[in-house]
Each structure stands twice: as structure tokens, then as C-alpha cells.
Design a protein around this motif. Structure first.
Motif, PDB file in Angstrom:
ATOM      1  N   LYS A   1     -13.290 -13.384  -4.754  1.00 15.20           N
ATOM      2  CA  LYS A   1     -11.969 -13.989  -4.800  1.00 15.20           C
ATOM      3  C   LYS A   1     -11.124 -13.355  -5.906  1.00 15.20           C
ATOM      4  O   LYS A   1     -11.649 -13.050  -6.969  1.00 15.20           O
ATOM      5  N   ALA A   2      -9.855 -13.157  -5.649  1.00  9.22           N
ATOM      6  CA  ALA A   2      -8.946 -12.555  -6.640  1.00  9.22           C
ATOM      7  C   ALA A   2      -9.529 -11.255  -7.180  1.00  9.22           C
ATOM      8  O   ALA A   2      -9.395 -10.930  -8.350  1.00  9.22           O
ATOM      9  N   ALA A   3     -10.173 -10.496  -6.283  1.00  7.28           N
ATOM     10  CA  ALA A   3     -10.925  -9.312  -6.705  1.00  7.28           C
ATOM     11  C   ALA A   3     -10.019  -8.161  -7.137  1.00  7.28           C
ATOM     12  O   ALA A   3     -10.492  -7.190  -7.710  1.00  7.28           O
ATOM     13  N   ASP A   4      -8.721  -8.267  -6.834  1.00  4.43           N
ATOM     14  CA  ASP A   4      -7.838  -7.141  -7.144  1.00  4.43           C
ATOM     15  C   ASP A   4      -7.032  -7.346  -8.429  1.00  4.43           C
ATOM     16  O   ASP A   4      -6.222  -6.509  -8.782  1.00  4.43           O
ATOM     17  N   TRP A   5      -7.266  -8.440  -9.130  1.00  6.36           N
ATOM     18  CA  TRP A   5      -6.522  -8.658 -10.374  1.00  6.36           C
ATOM     19  C   TRP A   5      -7.026  -7.685 -11.446  1.00  6.36           C
ATOM     20  O   TRP A   5      -8.240  -7.584 -11.651  1.00  6.36           O
ATOM     21  N   PRO A   6      -6.131  -6.980 -12.121  1.00  8.77           N
ATOM     22  CA  PRO A   6      -6.571  -5.997 -13.122  1.00  8.77           C
ATOM     23  C   PRO A   6      -6.938  -6.644 -14.449  1.00  8.77           C
ATOM     24  O   PRO A   6      -6.236  -6.515 -15.452  1.00  8.77           O
ATOM     25  N   LEU A   7      -8.064  -7.337 -14.464  1.00  8.59           N
ATOM     26  CA  LEU A   7      -8.452  -8.095 -15.658  1.00  8.59           C
ATOM     27  C   LEU A   7      -9.731  -7.553 -16.288  1.00  8.59           C
ATOM     28  O   LEU A   7     -10.375  -8.226 -17.081  1.00  8.59           O
ATOM     29  N   ARG A   8     -10.095  -6.350 -15.926  1.00  5.29           N
ATOM     30  CA  ARG A   8     -11.266  -5.701 -16.522  1.00  5.29           C
ATOM     31  C   ARG A   8     -10.769  -4.636 -17.499  1.00  5.29           C
ATOM     32  O   ARG A   8      -9.844  -3.890 -17.177  1.00  5.29           O
ATOM     33  N   PHE A   9     -11.369  -4.618 -18.675  1.00  6.95           N
ATOM     34  CA  PHE A   9     -10.937  -3.682 -19.711  1.00  6.95           C
ATOM     35  C   PHE A   9     -12.137  -2.923 -20.253  1.00  6.95           C
ATOM     36  O   PHE A   9     -13.205  -3.478 -20.415  1.00  6.95           O
ATOM     37  N   TRP A  10     -11.949  -1.630 -20.527  1.00  3.57           N
ATOM     38  CA  TRP A  10     -13.042  -0.869 -21.107  1.00  3.57           C
ATOM     39  C   TRP A  10     -12.484   0.270 -21.951  1.00  3.57           C
ATOM     40  O   TRP A  10     -11.291   0.594 -21.874  1.00  3.57           O
ATOM     41  N   LEU A  11     -13.360   0.835 -22.780  1.00  6.70           N
ATOM     42  CA  LEU A  11     -12.979   1.972 -23.601  1.00  6.70           C
ATOM     43  C   LEU A  11     -13.122   3.225 -22.748  1.00  6.70           C
ATOM     44  O   LEU A  11     -14.215   3.576 -22.324  1.00  6.70           O
ATOM     45  N   LYS A  12     -12.017   3.858 -22.506  1.00  7.17           N
ATOM     46  CA  LYS A  12     -11.983   4.980 -21.573  1.00  7.17           C
ATOM     47  C   LYS A  12     -12.904   6.110 -22.047  1.00  7.17           C
ATOM     48  O   LYS A  12     -12.853   6.528 -23.201  1.00  7.17           O
ATOM     49  N   GLY A  13     -13.747   6.567 -21.130  1.00  8.29           N
ATOM     50  CA  GLY A  13     -14.618   7.698 -21.440  1.00  8.29           C
ATOM     51  C   GLY A  13     -15.896   7.319 -22.171  1.00  8.29           C
ATOM     52  O   GLY A  13     -16.761   8.168 -22.353  1.00  8.29           O
ATOM     53  N   ASN A  14     -16.029   6.052 -22.604  1.00 10.52           N
ATOM     54  CA  ASN A  14     -17.231   5.642 -23.337  1.00 10.52           C
ATOM     55  C   ASN A  14     -18.451   5.665 -22.409  1.00 10.52           C
ATOM     56  O   ASN A  14     -18.420   5.151 -21.301  1.00 10.52           O
TER      57      ASN A  14
END
Length: 186
Positions: free
Chosen positions: A168-181
Motif C-alpha cells: 500500500k502507498a508503495a510509490d511514496w518517496p519516503l525511503r532515504f539513503w546515503l548515495k553510493g554507500n
DNA sequence: CAATAGATCATCT
DNA sequence: GATGATCTATTGC
């Protein structure tokens, strides 16, 4: 320095972004947070709290700065940190850690050698860190289970995208990460 | 490589 | 009785 309760008493998305680079400490094990997801309350169909106040979700509605730990798929635990003021649901799922201390212990608990595989996923990091249901509701602003700022400079850039493993609501951009880590999951 | 099955239980309907 | 914020091993191209 242990993060004060005021750090968590803010909008969940802000807390999720700012937790990147911070350090989770449990006993002799410690790891840097490299990936998080925000679960933003009643209007978020993917969040456990959207079902309302139940015995399980009461922690999410409670005081910020506490751990919300739950058991999933009969095998794994997931670690969240409660955000937003008391009465307002919101929590941040910790999805991946970079092992810092207690690495021998993590290897033993996980049964794998590869450093990148020790805590690069929600179920993996709880096992590596020795986190289980006993820590549900624990206060992470004091005691032997805390989240700290070790003073290292913020690692940029931060990437964002859809959350993982939900329907559900799988397309919300609520995931964050350190790019390239290299310790980010998947 | 990608797809899928199986493990296995707290929580809610 | 069904479901799920996962992971690993195995099967099949």
C-alpha cells in the motif's frame, strides 16, 4: 553525544533524513545508519499506525525517542524509532547499518563473514545488533540502547525513493539513503 | 542472472 | 485463519 528527545519531536520525514549518519548503539555493538524509511501516521496506508491505536501500535502514538520493535514473517525483527509529539503517530524504520563496533559479535550472531552483509537490511541489522521484542518501547535517549551523534561530518548526498517491501502507498518517496554507500540494502 | 518457495509467529479480523 | 515494513536457498533460464 546521545541525541536528545527534541531531535525526535519533529516531522517524521525530517527525522528520517537526519538519522542518516547517526550511530545506533546496543551494548558493545554499534553501527552507522545509512538507510531509513518514514512511516507517517494515520493517512499512510502502509504504516502500522494507520489501523489506529492497538496494543501493538500504542508505542508509535507515544513519546518520541522510543524504539518500536516488531516481529515479522515468523523470523525477523524490525527496528523503528518513534518521531513526532506524543499522540501524533510517526516512526522511522532503520533499514541498514554500517558496522562500526562489536563486529566479531555481529559475525557470530549472523553467521556470515562479509562486512557488507552483516546489517544491510532491516531483519539483518536487528539480528546483528541483538535487538528483539524486549526492546520494544525502550527509551533510546538513555541506557545501553541509544542513538548517538559521533560528530562525523554529514555524508552527502542523500538519495530518496520509494519504500521497499510494502503493497500500500508503495510509490511514496519516503525511503532515504546515503548515495553510493556500500552498506545500503539491495 | 531472475524468480520463487519456505521458514514460522505476533497481531488483528 | 490470514497476513506481513524479510531473508536465504534453490530452481530455472
Amino acid at each position: 553525544m546521545i541525541l536528545p528527545r527534541s531531535f525526535y519531536d519533529r516531522p517524521t520525514v525530517e527525522v528520517a533524513r537526519d538519522l542518516l549518519g547517526k550511530v545506533v548503539v546496543h551494548g558493545s555493538a554499534a553501527g552507522r545508519i545509512v538507510e531509513t524509511e518514514a512511516y507517517v501516521g494515520m493517512h499512510d496506508a502502509a504504516a502500522h499506525a494507520s489501523r489506529g491505536l492497538t496494543p501493538r501500535t500504542k508505542v508509535i502514538f507515544g513519546e518520541p525517542g522510543h524504539a518500536y520493535v516488531y516481529f515479522i514473517y515468523g523470523m525477523y525483527y524490525c527496528l523503528n524509532i518513534v518521531a513526532e509529539a506524543e499522540g501524533s503517530p510517526g516512526c522511522v524504520l532503520i533499514r541498514a547499518l554500517e558496522p562500526l563496533r562489536g563486529i566479531a559479535l555481529m559475525r557470530r550472531r549472523r553467521g556470515v563473514e562479509r562486512l557488507e552483509a552483516l546489517a544491510s537490511g532491516p531483519g539483518k541489522l536487528t539480528l546483528a545488533m541483538g535487538i528483539d521484542l524486549r526492546l520494544n518501547g525502550a527509551d533510546v535517549t538513555e541506557g545501553d540502547f541509544t542513538v548517538e551523534d559521533d560528530g562525523s561530518p554529514a555524508e552527502h548526498p542523500i538519495a530518496e525513493g520509494p519504500r521497499i517491501g510494502i503493497r500500500k502507498a508503495a510509490d511514496w518517496p519516503l525511503r532515504f539513503w546515503l548515495k553510493g554507500n556500500r552498506f545500503v540494502s539491495r
